[in-house]
Scaffold this motif. Structure first.
Motif, PDB file in Angstrom:
ATOM      1  N   ILE A 133       0.835  -1.205   0.000  1.00 12.15           N
ATOM      2  CA  ILE A 133       0.000   0.000   0.000  1.00 12.15           C
ATOM      3  C   ILE A 133       0.866   1.249   0.000  1.00 12.15           C
ATOM      4  O   ILE A 133       1.829   1.351   0.767  1.00 12.15           O
ATOM      5  CB  ILE A 133      -0.914   0.027   1.239  1.00 12.15           C
ATOM      6  N   TYR A 134       0.488   2.198  -0.854  1.00  9.65           N
ATOM      7  CA  TYR A 134       1.065   3.534  -0.831  1.00  9.65           C
ATOM      8  C   TYR A 134      -0.088   4.502  -0.590  1.00  9.65           C
ATOM      9  O   TYR A 134      -1.039   4.547  -1.363  1.00  9.65           O
ATOM     10  CB  TYR A 134       1.758   3.848  -2.161  1.00  9.65           C
ATOM     11  N   ARG A 135      -0.033   5.231   0.503  1.00 11.36           N
ATOM     12  CA  ARG A 135      -1.063   6.222   0.828  1.00 11.36           C
ATOM     13  C   ARG A 135      -0.648   7.541   0.173  1.00 11.36           C
ATOM     14  O   ARG A 135       0.204   8.251   0.695  1.00 11.36           O
ATOM     15  CB  ARG A 135      -1.218   6.348   2.330  1.00 11.36           C
ATOM     16  N   SER A 136      -1.267   7.845  -0.952  1.00  8.65           N
ATOM     17  CA  SER A 136      -0.820   8.986  -1.754  1.00  8.65           C
ATOM     18  C   SER A 136      -1.383  10.317  -1.281  1.00  8.65           C
ATOM     19  O   SER A 136      -0.743  11.348  -1.469  1.00  8.65           O
ATOM     20  CB  SER A 136      -1.141   8.768  -3.226  1.00  8.65           C
ATOM     21  N   SER A 137      -2.572  10.324  -0.692  1.00  6.47           N
ATOM     22  CA  SER A 137      -3.149  11.563  -0.171  1.00  6.47           C
ATOM     23  C   SER A 137      -4.419  11.236   0.601  1.00  6.47           C
ATOM     24  O   SER A 137      -5.175  10.361   0.196  1.00  6.47           O
ATOM     25  CB  SER A 137      -3.458  12.545  -1.303  1.00  6.47           C
ATOM     26  N   GLY A 138      -4.638  11.927   1.712  1.00  4.78           N
ATOM     27  CA  GLY A 138      -5.838  11.690   2.513  1.00  4.78           C
ATOM     28  C   GLY A 138      -6.002  10.215   2.830  1.00  4.78           C
ATOM     29  O   GLY A 138      -5.064   9.567   3.283  1.00  4.78           O
TER      30      GLY A 138
END
Length: 131
Positions: free
Chosen positions: A58-63
């Protein structure tokens, strides 16, 4: 409708066993940078209609946006945001085994599209690498 797909190395496979709610070609700068492509195709499906085998990172890119990709080869696969699209998962349609399994239905985030994209169809075309 059933759509099969997976990552480049084969470590992650998936089956979509329901309706594709929309199939968007996204031009936003986030998708462009995460995928390294213009545009990025996203097929939106109910989370319950997507079965995944294999491990994703998982990459949390924004919010609350989570982009999932294969840890082995890096292929981008899934996009989820409960605040934007509750109960849905966007699947990168370039990872379908059959690229014609579902035709895109719209182009979105055109405000972020590079200006040259409007003229891309005018470039010379080659069925394979040019001579």
């Amino acid at each position: 409708m059933t759509i099969n797909g997976g990552c480049h190395c084969g470590a992650v496979r998936y089956v979509i066993s329901g309706e594709v709610r929309r199939h968007s070609l996204c031009h936003c700068s986030d998708c462009r940078r995460c995928a390294g492509a213009v545009p990025v195709g996203w097929a939106s499906v109910r989370r319950a209609d997507l079965a995944v085998q294999g491990d994703t990172t998982i990459y949390r890119s924004s919010g609350d946006v989570e982009r999932r990709f294969c840890a082995g080869c890096g292929t981008g696969l899934f996009y989820e945001s409960e605040s934007l699209f509750p109960g849905l998962v966007d699947v990168q349609s370039a990872t379908f085994d059959d690229p014609d399994a579902h035709v895109p239905t719209e182009r979105i985030q055109l405000a972020d599209a590079p200006e040259w994209l409007a003229r891309a169809h005018l470039l010379p075309g080659h069925r394979r690498f040019p001579e």
